[in-house]
Design an enzyme around this catalytic site. Structure first.
Site, PDB file in Angstrom:
ATOM      1  N   THR A 166       0.910  -1.129   0.000  1.00 35.66           N
ATOM      2  CA  THR A 166       0.000   0.000   0.000  1.00 35.66           C
ATOM      3  C   THR A 166       0.958   1.189   0.000  1.00 35.66           C
ATOM      4  O   THR A 166       2.123   1.007   0.278  1.00 35.66           O
ATOM      5  CB  THR A 166      -0.753  -0.033   1.350  1.00 35.66           C
ATOM      6  OG1 THR A 166      -1.485  -1.234   1.389  1.00 35.66           O
ATOM      7  CG2 THR A 166      -1.616   1.158   1.600  1.00 35.66           C
ATOM      8  N   THR A 219      -0.580  -7.452   4.580  1.00 30.64           N
ATOM      9  CA  THR A 219      -1.796  -8.259   4.779  1.00 30.64           C
ATOM     10  C   THR A 219      -2.830  -7.586   5.686  1.00 30.64           C
ATOM     11  O   THR A 219      -2.852  -7.790   6.906  1.00 30.64           O
ATOM     12  CB  THR A 219      -1.405  -9.648   5.333  1.00 30.64           C
ATOM     13  OG1 THR A 219      -0.325 -10.156   4.553  1.00 30.64           O
ATOM     14  CG2 THR A 219      -2.588 -10.601   5.250  1.00 30.64           C
TER      15      THR A 219
END
Ligand code: GLY
Length: 308
Positions: A166, A219
């Site tokens: 991200t 995750t």
């Protein structure tokens, strides 16, 4: 002390944010300006235009912003056809009584705030998505696609490993305000409507100017279960050092035994000017960008690897 911490994928916009912070810019504004460049960079394959689509071949973006001085938050999830979504999350924070918008409602709000309807599916992402999907589907499924149950394909198709990151920016500005901004296209080939941790305050990001900030990559299915970012900032409020607060969060992640378990990268800063980036369980070397006002230029550094 002005400072900025971001993950390695931040390279297209890190210098922009540093320059704005140097000039005395407000933290969130400066970070949104930098992340907007990351979102538009096709070479960054986990965020914005360069990211991967969901199982239907549609881009769905997630983003969040948090002002650690007011604890105001804006977030958007599963947003179609919109860039930059970190700026849209900022608009939610500034113009609505809500904290989070998703899907069609987020797109409607984007139009109200003057965001164009963008073409956001990179041709290469479309090609790779379809090749991967075809391999997993029977001839009957291919003929009927997309009117087939997607859940049976979900475990074989979705690919968190393709998304190594991200983008997260954590910064402190001239007024010692600490903030955090996140943006992602989420897991490759995710089930439509899936939200990761990047738009979830407390999981993918949290900031409190009195204590510090944290943001996670990789995750999201794990950090959402442990409220990892909020845990770190709360632990610092309770007197933990930055290192001990991160250790507590890593211990919690390592206690998970069921569900999808993989790597998490924790980025965190404290209000004293310390920072730490910890790579929990990712096999590859994780790097991050760091700058503070004592430094002539930003540096790409290696995260501390932890395997419990
Ligand atoms: N951490 C990004 C995601 O899980 O989508």
């Amino acid at each position: 002390m002005k400072m900025l911490l971001a993950n390695a994928e931040a390279w297209p916009g890190f210098d922009t944010t540093v320059e704005l912070l140097r000039q005395g810019g407000a933290g969130i504004d400066s970070m949104v300006s930098g992340i907007a460049k990351v979102e538009r960079e096709a070479k960054v394959r986990s965020v914005g235009y360069g990211g991967w689509p969901n199982m239907l071949g549609e881009m769905e973006f997630d983003a969040g912003v948090m002002d650690g001085t007011t604890r105001d938050v804006g977030a958007v999830g599963a947003v179609p056809a919109t860039l930059p979504v970190s700026a849209l999350a900022h608009e939610v924070m500034k113009h609505l009584p809500h904290v989070m918008l998703t899907g069609a409602g987020a797109r409607r709000f984007a139009s109200e705030r003057g965001f164009a309807v963008d073409e956001v599916l990179h041709p290469d992402s479309k090609r790779v998505w379809w090749e991967r999907l075809q391999k997993e589907m029977s001839a009957e499924q291919q003929a009927a696609f997309p009117d087939i149950p997607l859940a049976p394909l979900s475990n074989t198709i979705t690919d968190p490993e393709r998304v190594r990151d991200t983008t997260v920016f954590l910064g402190r500005d001239a007024s010692n305000g600490i903030g955090v901004v996140t943006s992602t296209s989420g897991w490759a080939w995710k089930y439509p409507g899936r939200l990761g941790d990047s738009p979830i305050p407390g999981a993918g990001f949290y900031a409190d100017s009195r204590y510090g900030a944290a943001a996670c990559t990789h995750t999201g299915e794990m950090t959402m279960r442990c409220s990892t970012s909020r845990s770190i900032v709360l632990a610092m409020r309770l007197g933990y050092t930055l290192a001990d607060a991160i250790k507590l969060a890593v211990d919690e992640l390592s206690e998970l035994r069921t569900g999808f378990l993989a790597g998490v990268v924790i980025h965190a800063i404290d209000a004293k000017g310390n920072h730490q980036v910890v790579n929990y369980r990712c096999d590859e070397e994780i790097r991050y960008w760091y700058w503070d006002e004592r430094m002539a230029a930003p540096e790409l550094r290696v995260a501390t690897a932890v395997k419990l």
